[in-house]
Enzyme design. Structure first.
Site, PDB file in Angstrom:
ATOM      1  N   TYR A 168      16.026  44.129  66.020  1.00  0.00           N
ATOM      2  CA  TYR A 168      17.422  44.560  65.867  1.00  0.00           C
ATOM      3  C   TYR A 168      18.146  44.699  67.205  1.00  0.00           C
ATOM      4  CZ  TYR A 168      15.553  45.404  61.234  1.00  0.00           C
ATOM      5  OH  TYR A 168      14.938  45.246  60.023  1.00  0.00           O
TER       6      TYR A 168
ATOM      7  N   CYS B  19      33.809  47.610  77.377  1.00  0.00           N
ATOM      8  CA  CYS B  19      34.989  48.472  77.513  1.00  0.00           C
ATOM      9  C   CYS B  19      35.033  49.521  76.416  1.00  0.00           C
ATOM     10  CB  CYS B  19      36.242  47.620  77.492  1.00  0.00           C
ATOM     11  SG  CYS B  19      36.204  46.375  78.767  1.00  0.00           S
TER      12      CYS B  19
ATOM     13  N   GLY C 281       9.435  44.271  59.341  1.00  0.00           N
ATOM     14  CA  GLY C 281      10.237  43.616  60.377  1.00  0.00           C
ATOM     15  C   GLY C 281      10.021  44.333  61.692  1.00  0.00           C
ATOM     16  N   ARG C 282      10.667  45.494  61.796  1.00  0.00           N
ATOM     17  CA  ARG C 282      10.642  46.290  63.025  1.00  0.00           C
ATOM     18  C   ARG C 282       9.226  46.552  63.541  1.00  0.00           C
ATOM     19  NH1 ARG C 282      14.508  49.953  64.197  1.00  0.00           N
ATOM     20  NH2 ARG C 282      15.178  49.947  62.029  1.00  0.00           N
TER      21      ARG C 282
ATOM     22  N   ARG D 132      22.080  49.229  68.721  1.00  0.00           N
ATOM     23  CA  ARG D 132      21.438  50.344  68.010  1.00  0.00           C
ATOM     24  C   ARG D 132      21.819  51.730  68.557  1.00  0.00           C
ATOM     25  NH1 ARG D 132      16.512  51.181  67.941  1.00  0.00           N
ATOM     26  NH2 ARG D 132      16.472  52.100  65.871  1.00  0.00           N
TER      27      ARG D 132
ATOM     28  N   TYR E  89      23.445  53.919  65.650  1.00  0.00           N
ATOM     29  CA  TYR E  89      22.619  54.972  65.038  1.00  0.00           C
ATOM     30  C   TYR E  89      22.282  56.096  66.007  1.00  0.00           C
ATOM     31  CZ  TYR E  89      21.329  50.592  62.600  1.00  0.00           C
ATOM     32  OH  TYR E  89      21.333  49.370  61.984  1.00  0.00           O
TER      33      TYR E  89
HETATM   34  C1  LIG Z   1      15.420  45.143  56.586  1.00  0.00           C
HETATM   35  C2  LIG Z   1      14.539  44.870  55.449  1.00  0.00           C
HETATM   36  C3  LIG Z   1      13.158  44.856  55.637  1.00  0.00           C
HETATM   37  C4  LIG Z   1      12.506  45.161  56.956  1.00  0.00           C
HETATM   38  O1  LIG Z   1      12.751  46.452  57.397  1.00  0.00           O
HETATM   39  P1  LIG Z   1      12.047  46.959  58.736  1.00  0.00           P
HETATM   40  O2  LIG Z   1      12.535  48.344  58.891  1.00  0.00           O
HETATM   41  O3  LIG Z   1      12.506  46.064  59.835  1.00  0.00           O
HETATM   42  O4  LIG Z   1      10.580  46.878  58.532  1.00  0.00           O
HETATM   43  C5  LIG Z   1      12.364  44.551  54.549  1.00  0.00           C
HETATM   44  N1  LIG Z   1      12.900  44.271  53.339  1.00  0.00           N
HETATM   45  C6  LIG Z   1      14.234  44.287  53.126  1.00  0.00           C
HETATM   46  C7  LIG Z   1      14.759  43.969  51.785  1.00  0.00           C
HETATM   47  C8  LIG Z   1      15.099  44.581  54.169  1.00  0.00           C
HETATM   48  O5  LIG Z   1      16.409  44.602  53.945  1.00  0.00           O
END
Ligand SMILES: *Cc1c(COP(=O)(O)O)cnc(C)c1O
Length: 420
Positions: free
Chosen positions: A378, A348, A279-280, A317, A321
């Site tokens: 994110y 606020c 994802g990221r 974020r 975090y």
């Molecule tokens: C969030 C998630 C991902 C992707 O994680 P990234 O850090 O964004 O690469 C992949 N698989 C599962 C099951 C997730 O919950």
């Protein structure tokens, strides 16, 4: 300390300050701007590294109809369903507490893979599949008890986790046996996602070792070979110039080599197909967020606060975090940044800081355009209407052309669910 921004943090199509200023003027701020070719380039790199059909884009990092179409065009699978005309057989359905309604919708849509997370879910899934005479492909999500050396809120593979079946005490093996023995379910494979923002590839290697042991135990105990090993996502993105550059090919070879070695040691014939779900690492580097500076406040003998027109509502974020980002002024991108300051949001909450330890050029003024790179994951996905702030628009830029893929929310959108 006062070095200019490292330009490699900004994707090529977004390095044109004049274009960014024009977009901000026309569409307002905050504004998420993505380099579409950069997104596609990273999708292609994943597909060419892991092989066609072996990459699922983790939609929770950033998803809209345009992104789902892009992922479909680039041949990726998708985790998290959406009505974007995305082929259902390429959807991987996740969640630690999927409702009966969600599982029903997934089965009725013909979702390709359901990743099972608990015995309660297996009960529900079995009942629904039996009623429909569907035989869904089920991946058993396992937690191998591996520390990913990341923030504990995004660490998902440890023993004490709400996710999956632990590989300890035969729990994951029992889950796989349940699936194999159920006439209504088919064991599609094993799934393991140890967390996010992972910079140490040895954490993946340790997870693979444990998971392949499990595959061997499943084969021995049920006579069924595990065909697919989905190792989740989690590869870190480079947010700061000082963060390491992660190599996709090293990541792939760490996974692949460990799988091969462990398979050979376990003496279980052929290696399962290896899938990943980034994802990221696909979407984070592709976008910058544009803000307008609203106030500049220097506390006597203290910090300088540069306040912008967004904050935790477009990017929680930093608050969640303590995540760090760089900031820069696009029209002065190559200038030194001697001014140590905090970029504050408009919410606020004293904690609503966008960048705690930012560096900017001297002479920051109200009305300046300020950009934060590497905000493509994110950020929008976690955006909220806190303080009744409308969520920003999202723009894709390609070949010098910009198109709005998600419009900005309006004041009317903010009350559209209210029943007065
Ligand atoms: C969030 C998630 C991902 C992707 O994680 P990234 O850090 O964004 O690469 C992949 N698989 C599962 C099951 C997730 O919950």
């Amino acid at each position: 300390m006062s070095a200019p921004l490292d330009r490699t943090l900004v994707p090529p199509a977004l390095q044109d300050a004049g274009m960014l200023e024009a977009l901000a003027t026309e569409l307002g701020t905050p504004l998420f701007v993505y380099d579409e070719d950069d997104l596609r380039r990273r999708c292609r790199e994943y597909v060419s590294t892991f092989g066609a059909g072996n990459v699922a884009y983790a939609g929770k990092a950033f998803l809209c109809v345009a992104m789902a179409r892009l992922a479909a065009e680039e041949g990726l699978h998708l985790h998290v369903a959406l009505h974007a005309g995305f082929p259902p057989e390429r959807i991987v359905f996740h969640g630690n507490n999927k409702s009966t309604a969600e599982l029903t919708a997934a089965l009725d849509a013909g979702v390709g893979r359901v990743v099972a997370d608990s015995f309660d879910e297996l009960d529900r899934l079995e009942r629904l599949a039996t009623e429909r005479s569907a035989q869904p492909s089920v991946l058993v999500r396992v937690t191998p008890g591996v520390e990913a050396h990341t923030h504990e809120f995004i660490e998902t593979g440890t023993l004490d986790s709400k996710f999956g079946f632990t590989t300890h005490d035969g729990v994951a093996l029992e889950a796989a046996r349940r699936v194999v023995e159920s006439p209504a379910l088919r064991l599609g494979g094993v799934h393991c996602h140890i967390g996010s923002m992972i910079e140490r590839l040895d954490a993946y290697a340790r997870a693979v070792t444990i998971v392949i042991d499990l595959c061997a135990a499943i084969a021995e105990s049920t006579g069924t070979r595990v065909d697919e090993l989905n190792m989740g996502g989690g590869l870190a993105a480079r947010y700061l110039a000082t963060d390491p550059v992660m190599s996709l090919s090293e990541y792939e070879s760490t996974l692949r080599t460990t799988v091969k070695e462990c398979i050979a040691n376990a003496g279980i014939g052929e290696a399962p197909r290896l899938m990943v779900e980034p994802g990221r690492s696909i979407s984070a580097p592709a976008a910058v967020t544009l803000f307008r500076v609203g106030t500049v406040k220097t506390i006597p003998h203290g910090r300088t606060y540069v306040a912008v027109d967004g904050g935790m509502s477009d990017n929680p974020r930093p608050v969640l975090y303590g995540a760090g980002y760089e900031a820069y002024l696009p029209d002065r991108i190559d200038e030194p940044r001697p001014l140590a300051c905090s970029i504050a949001g408009k919410h606020c909450e004293q904690g609503d800081v966008v960048v705690t330890d930012a560096r900017l050029p001297d002479g920051v003024h109200v009305g300046d355009l300020l950009a934060m790179p590497v905000t493509g994951a994110y950020g929008y996905a976690m955006a909220s209407n806190y303080n009744k702030v409308p969520r920003p628009a999202v723009v894709f830029v390609r070949d010098g052309q910009a198109r709005v893929v998600v419009r900005r929310e309006t004041a009317d959108d903010l009350v559209r669910l209210d029943q007065a």
